[in-house]
Design an enzyme around this catalytic site. Sequence first.
Site, PDB file in Angstrom:
ATOM      1  N   GLN A 114       0.852  -1.184   0.000  1.00  0.00           N
ATOM      2  CA  GLN A 114       0.000   0.000   0.000  1.00  0.00           C
ATOM      3  C   GLN A 114       0.889   1.236   0.000  1.00  0.00           C
ATOM      4  O   GLN A 114       1.834   1.335   0.792  1.00  0.00           O
ATOM      5  CB  GLN A 114      -0.914   0.018   1.225  1.00  0.00           C
ATOM      6  CG  GLN A 114      -1.925   1.157   1.211  1.00  0.00           C
ATOM      7  CD  GLN A 114      -2.876   1.077   2.386  1.00  0.00           C
ATOM      8  OE1 GLN A 114      -2.460   0.868   3.517  1.00  0.00           O
ATOM      9  NE2 GLN A 114      -4.158   1.251   2.124  1.00  0.00           N
ATOM     10  N   ASP A 144     -12.982   8.245 -21.143  1.00  0.00           N
ATOM     11  CA  ASP A 144     -11.660   7.654 -21.359  1.00  0.00           C
ATOM     12  C   ASP A 144     -11.826   6.285 -22.007  1.00  0.00           C
ATOM     13  O   ASP A 144     -12.755   6.054 -22.771  1.00  0.00           O
ATOM     14  CB  ASP A 144     -10.949   7.557 -20.002  1.00  0.00           C
ATOM     15  CG  ASP A 144      -9.436   7.652 -20.097  1.00  0.00           C
ATOM     16  OD1 ASP A 144      -8.817   6.693 -20.603  1.00  0.00           O
ATOM     17  OD2 ASP A 144      -8.869   8.668 -19.661  1.00  0.00           O
ATOM     18  N   HIS A 188      -5.495   2.852 -19.296  1.00  0.00           N
ATOM     19  CA  HIS A 188      -5.423   4.300 -19.119  1.00  0.00           C
ATOM     20  C   HIS A 188      -6.566   4.835 -18.259  1.00  0.00           C
ATOM     21  O   HIS A 188      -6.347   5.597 -17.299  1.00  0.00           O
ATOM     22  CB  HIS A 188      -5.426   4.973 -20.491  1.00  0.00           C
ATOM     23  CG  HIS A 188      -5.167   6.443 -20.475  1.00  0.00           C
ATOM     24  ND1 HIS A 188      -6.160   7.374 -20.251  1.00  0.00           N
ATOM     25  CD2 HIS A 188      -4.030   7.150 -20.671  1.00  0.00           C
ATOM     26  CE1 HIS A 188      -5.652   8.589 -20.313  1.00  0.00           C
ATOM     27  NE2 HIS A 188      -4.355   8.488 -20.562  1.00  0.00           N
ATOM     28  N   VAL A 204      -3.399   1.947  -3.618  1.00  0.00           N
ATOM     29  CA  VAL A 204      -3.125   3.380  -3.695  1.00  0.00           C
ATOM     30  C   VAL A 204      -4.369   4.111  -3.197  1.00  0.00           C
ATOM     31  O   VAL A 204      -5.438   3.516  -3.066  1.00  0.00           O
ATOM     32  CB  VAL A 204      -2.795   3.840  -5.134  1.00  0.00           C
ATOM     33  CG1 VAL A 204      -1.480   3.233  -5.614  1.00  0.00           C
ATOM     34  CG2 VAL A 204      -3.930   3.504  -6.105  1.00  0.00           C
ATOM     35  N   ASN A 278       0.702  16.791 -24.260  1.00  0.00           N
ATOM     36  CA  ASN A 278       2.080  16.341 -24.026  1.00  0.00           C
ATOM     37  C   ASN A 278       3.038  16.778 -25.124  1.00  0.00           C
ATOM     38  O   ASN A 278       4.016  16.086 -25.414  1.00  0.00           O
ATOM     39  CB  ASN A 278       2.124  14.813 -23.925  1.00  0.00           C
ATOM     40  CG  ASN A 278       1.357  14.278 -22.740  1.00  0.00           C
ATOM     41  OD1 ASN A 278       0.978  15.027 -21.846  1.00  0.00           O
ATOM     42  ND2 ASN A 278       1.131  12.980 -22.730  1.00  0.00           N
ATOM     43  N   TYR A 291     -10.224  25.319 -24.580  1.00  0.00           N
ATOM     44  CA  TYR A 291     -11.465  26.087 -24.523  1.00  0.00           C
ATOM     45  C   TYR A 291     -11.736  26.566 -23.096  1.00  0.00           C
ATOM     46  O   TYR A 291     -11.405  25.892 -22.111  1.00  0.00           O
ATOM     47  CB  TYR A 291     -12.634  25.248 -25.036  1.00  0.00           C
ATOM     48  CG  TYR A 291     -12.577  24.996 -26.517  1.00  0.00           C
ATOM     49  CD1 TYR A 291     -12.532  26.053 -27.424  1.00  0.00           C
ATOM     50  CD2 TYR A 291     -12.549  23.704 -27.025  1.00  0.00           C
ATOM     51  CE1 TYR A 291     -12.467  25.830 -28.795  1.00  0.00           C
ATOM     52  CE2 TYR A 291     -12.489  23.466 -28.389  1.00  0.00           C
ATOM     53  CZ  TYR A 291     -12.447  24.540 -29.266  1.00  0.00           C
ATOM     54  OH  TYR A 291     -12.371  24.319 -30.619  1.00  0.00           O
ATOM     55  N   SER A 340      -2.308  13.450 -18.825  1.00  0.00           N
ATOM     56  CA  SER A 340      -3.408  12.543 -18.494  1.00  0.00           C
ATOM     57  C   SER A 340      -3.420  12.197 -17.012  1.00  0.00           C
ATOM     58  O   SER A 340      -4.471  12.005 -16.410  1.00  0.00           O
ATOM     59  CB  SER A 340      -3.288  11.234 -19.279  1.00  0.00           C
ATOM     60  OG  SER A 340      -3.823  11.335 -20.563  1.00  0.00           O
TER      61      SER A 340
END
Length: 409
Positions: A114, A144, A188, A204, A278, A291, A340
């Site tokens: 952890q 996503d 992702h 996590v 990126n 925007y 991201s």
Amino acid sequence: MSNPEWSRRDVLKTLGTGAVGVGLGAAVLDRMERYIVGAHDPDAVAAASTISDVHEERIDLTGHTPLTLVVGAYSDAGRRSLLTRNDVAFVQPDRTLSLFSPAGGRAVRDAPDQVLPWGVDRVDADVAHDEGATGAGVDVAVVDGGIAADHPDLRAALADPSVEGNHRAWVDCEGENCPYPWADDGDHGTHVAGTVAAAEDGGVVGVAPEATLHALKVCSAGGGCRTSDIVAAIRHAADQGWDVVNLSLGSPAASPALEAAGQYARAAGVVLVAAAGNRGQPDSVGYPAAYDEFLAVAATTIDDEVAAFSSRGPEVDVAAPGEGVCSAVGGGHDVLDGTSMAAPHVTGAAAQLLAAGVSPDEVRDRLLATAEDLGASDTAQGAGLLDVAAALDYDSGDDGTGDGTGCPA
């Protein structure tokens, strides 16, 4: 049997007129050059629908904007004809956007089972947790590549899959581990979701560990995401009354369709957070982050530098940890880089503020006013580094970095 690459002529020859059934129309449309038409009134919608070479799709944004979007396949002459109409706002390609992180990870495997990710600690989300702030009651849409429904860090945060509309897929999950069409087949989306809302007792912890997650899958395992699907997902989140939308994706090309979707969602009270990109160059912030309706998030390193890969530009609003970020992935955990990874820190922070009673219209101002100046240019860091504790009026003197870039196996 493999699917041949159909030309427009082949399609029309096979179908005869182009006026096809709904199911077949969607399949055929995917094989053709697609465009999105922004129509101001029913006459423009009818015109765009009539001249599309296949059955069109419509995205109604009239609840909060003047536009209905028509997605179809158009000849050069057809597009020129539409653009001559005063009731047509735009005709744009239905581009494929990309996820703003690399395909592979580089996890450090000598960490405990952890960990407190360095980014969650550095933005003082752990301070908020100690004060009892968890983002409970706030709905977050992750637009996503899906979310791993069986990940132990995320199961408690996921909205009930049995309730229709809680999750949706515009691109179905493919592979062996796809219990739902909206499940993640590329890691992702799961990584993003973990940074937003991984449970405190998991491998996590996320920034807002009791926020509710909704998977809106618009990206394939390879990372391609169609503009029209993203627009539809943003509208779905707004129509469901959800609170925050995370978009860790984008394109260098402007998109009036995405801008219109942003206007629709903001008018509905949704906070929109997007990765800046990126490209690592001046004036390179991608869309939709560029925007005004979207909070554009740059990426920082564990050493409090703006990451070299992070896009720069006056559109950057705020920065957050984005290099060497550990979070959940299918089957475990991994470390990824990218704006991201930075955006979901801000999404979690927005969830925390909304849970504390801050209005959607005040979230941006609060986050920017309390950000920590890193000494970088405004075009690189925006207002500075996200500080969740300061935004919630807690002591933000803790500048720790948790367990660093360590990541449980």
